[in-house]
Design a protein around this motif. Structure first.
Motif, PDB file in Angstrom:
ATOM      1  N   VAL A  33       0.752  -1.312  -0.097  1.00 46.27           N
ATOM      2  CA  VAL A  33      -0.007   0.069   0.043  1.00 46.27           C
ATOM      3  C   VAL A  33       0.938   1.410   0.043  1.00 46.27           C
ATOM      4  O   VAL A  33       1.861   1.180   0.750  1.00 46.27           O
ATOM      5  N   LEU A  34       0.636   2.289  -0.806  1.00 44.87           N
ATOM      6  CA  LEU A  34       1.341   3.511  -0.817  1.00 44.87           C
ATOM      7  C   LEU A  34       0.506   4.556  -0.523  1.00 44.87           C
ATOM      8  O   LEU A  34      -0.874   4.790  -0.972  1.00 44.87           O
ATOM      9  N   CYS A  35       0.852   5.497   0.167  1.00 43.51           N
ATOM     10  CA  CYS A  35       0.350   6.647   0.535  1.00 43.51           C
ATOM     11  C   CYS A  35       0.675   7.948  -0.586  1.00 43.51           C
ATOM     12  O   CYS A  35       1.871   8.217  -0.543  1.00 43.51           O
ATOM     13  N   ALA A  36      -0.422   8.319  -1.116  1.00 42.82           N
ATOM     14  CA  ALA A  36       0.055   9.331  -2.046  1.00 42.82           C
ATOM     15  C   ALA A  36       0.087  10.793  -1.313  1.00 42.82           C
ATOM     16  O   ALA A  36      -0.879  11.128  -0.432  1.00 42.82           O
ATOM     17  N   HIS A  37       0.779  11.606  -1.735  1.00 48.01           N
ATOM     18  CA  HIS A  37       1.010  13.006  -1.259  1.00 48.01           C
ATOM     19  C   HIS A  37       0.119  13.660  -1.829  1.00 48.01           C
ATOM     20  O   HIS A  37      -0.163  13.716  -3.045  1.00 48.01           O
ATOM     21  N   ARG A  38      -0.326  14.730  -1.269  1.00 55.97           N
ATOM     22  CA  ARG A  38      -1.383  15.802  -1.834  1.00 55.97           C
ATOM     23  C   ARG A  38      -0.395  17.053  -2.379  1.00 55.97           C
ATOM     24  O   ARG A  38       0.471  17.356  -1.483  1.00 55.97           O
ATOM     25  N   TYR A  39      -0.630  17.658  -3.276  1.00 58.15           N
ATOM     26  CA  TYR A  39       0.031  18.776  -3.815  1.00 58.15           C
ATOM     27  C   TYR A  39      -0.734  20.023  -3.574  1.00 58.15           C
ATOM     28  O   TYR A  39      -1.927  19.879  -3.945  1.00 58.15           O
ATOM     29  N   ILE A  40      -0.317  20.948  -2.789  1.00 62.46           N
ATOM     30  CA  ILE A  40      -1.246  22.218  -2.222  1.00 62.46           C
ATOM     31  C   ILE A  40      -0.676  23.440  -2.274  1.00 62.46           C
ATOM     32  O   ILE A  40       0.653  23.491  -1.992  1.00 62.46           O
ATOM     33  N   THR A  41      -1.343  24.283  -2.638  1.00 62.54           N
ATOM     34  CA  THR A  41      -0.926  25.595  -2.680  1.00 62.54           C
ATOM     35  C   THR A  41      -0.927  26.522  -1.410  1.00 62.54           C
ATOM     36  O   THR A  41      -1.641  27.393  -1.237  1.00 62.54           O
ATOM     37  N   ILE A  81      -3.991  15.513  -6.620  1.00 59.83           N
ATOM     38  CA  ILE A  81      -3.119  14.196  -6.771  1.00 59.83           C
ATOM     39  C   ILE A  81      -2.361  13.754  -7.951  1.00 59.83           C
ATOM     40  O   ILE A  81      -3.053  13.828  -8.999  1.00 59.83           O
ATOM     41  N   GLY A  82      -1.094  13.638  -7.522  1.00 61.71           N
ATOM     42  CA  GLY A  82      -0.078  13.442  -8.740  1.00 61.71           C
ATOM     43  C   GLY A  82      -0.532  12.296  -9.756  1.00 61.71           C
ATOM     44  O   GLY A  82      -1.077  11.239  -9.362  1.00 61.71           O
ATOM     45  N   SER A  83      -0.126  12.364 -10.959  1.00 62.52           N
ATOM     46  CA  SER A  83      -0.514  11.358 -12.195  1.00 62.52           C
ATOM     47  C   SER A  83       0.544  10.179 -11.882  1.00 62.52           C
ATOM     48  O   SER A  83      -0.016   9.116 -12.552  1.00 62.52           O
ATOM     49  N   GLU A  84       1.179  10.197 -11.060  1.00 61.57           N
ATOM     50  CA  GLU A  84       2.047   8.856 -10.502  1.00 61.57           C
ATOM     51  C   GLU A  84       0.997   7.882  -9.946  1.00 61.57           C
ATOM     52  O   GLU A  84       1.380   6.684  -9.946  1.00 61.57           O
ATOM     53  N   VAL A  85       0.099   8.389  -9.367  1.00 69.33           N
ATOM     54  CA  VAL A  85      -0.844   7.243  -8.755  1.00 69.33           C
ATOM     55  C   VAL A  85      -1.400   6.435  -9.806  1.00 69.33           C
ATOM     56  O   VAL A  85      -1.593   5.388  -9.561  1.00 69.33           O
ATOM     57  N   ARG A  86      -1.708   6.767 -10.879  1.00 69.61           N
ATOM     58  CA  ARG A  86      -2.115   5.893 -12.157  1.00 69.61           C
ATOM     59  C   ARG A  86      -1.203   4.846 -12.186  1.00 69.61           C
ATOM     60  O   ARG A  86      -1.243   3.638 -12.390  1.00 69.61           O
ATOM     61  N   HIS A  87       0.201   5.354 -12.140  1.00 74.50           N
ATOM     62  CA  HIS A  87       1.366   4.258 -12.471  1.00 74.50           C
ATOM     63  C   HIS A  87       1.338   3.405 -11.404  1.00 74.50           C
ATOM     64  O   HIS A  87       1.520   2.117 -11.715  1.00 74.50           O
TER      65      HIS A  87
END
Length: 195
Positions: A33-41, A81-87
């Motif tokens: 299981v991987l935790c995705a970081h959020r990108y936030i301004t 949410i970064g596109s790396e999640v799809r990969h």
């Protein structure tokens, strides 16, 4: 290789979603299981989560180049949410995402096998937490509480109640996302509950 599962975590303000997710990160995300970081301004030191801080210009540049799998705007900030999640998903990893109810419908379109996770708490607990953080007036807190009944609980949601000990809610989320867990895989069991 089978595609991984996307666990999309939502929760009303004051339910302690960020605290539960932080607890899970600190206490050992299950293997696979991987935790995705959020990108936030917003600045890196602000807020209660481990996010990647971007300026508005950086965010828009990435968005224009298709580097986000999902974006939304809330409270005057941009979230992605970064596109790396799809990969990661195509490589068979399960992914835990800190999502938003406002972006839930779009997330379902982009990730058809999405598994919703709702972190919630009682009205009393949420009111106390909102008052303790001191960001909203009494009227604003009352308005948030009034909206709780309209907070959607998607079908087949994993529901985690975060009224008591944070470790109980965190442990429930860890149990639900374990790769060998049958809690949501079969869509047949009752919602997970803590507290």
């Amino acid at each position: 290789m089978s595609t991984g599962r996307l666990y999309y975590v939502m929760g009303p303000s004051g339910a302690g979603k960020d605290s539960v997710l932080a607890w899970v990160r600190e206490h050992g995300v299950p293997l696979g299981v991987l935790c995705a970081h959020r990108y936030i301004t917003r600045p890196a030191h602000a807020g209660g989560e481990n996010h990647i801080a971007l300026s508005v210009a950086e965010f828009r540049s990435r968005e224009q180049r298709g580097l986000f799998a999902l974006t939304w705007k809330a409270h005057g900030l941009h979230y992605g949410i970064g596109s790396e999640v799809r990969h990661w998903l195509t490589r068979g990893a399960d992914v835990l995402v800190n999502g938003s109810r406002g972006a839930y419908a779009l997330a379902c379109e982009r990730f058809p096998a999405l598994h919703p996770v709702l972190i919630t708490a009682s009205q009393e607990t949420i009111a106390l937490r909102l008052a303790a953080r001191g960001r909203e007036s009494e009227a604003e807190i009352a308005a948030r509480i009034a909206r709780l009944d309209t907070y959607p609980v998607p079908p087949d949601s994993i529901v985690i109640h975060n009224d008591g000990c944070l470790a109980e809610a965190g442990s429930s989320l860890l149990q639900a996302i374990r790769p060998d867990s049958q809690v949501e895989r079969q869509h047949a069991s009752a919602p997970v509950s803590a507290g």
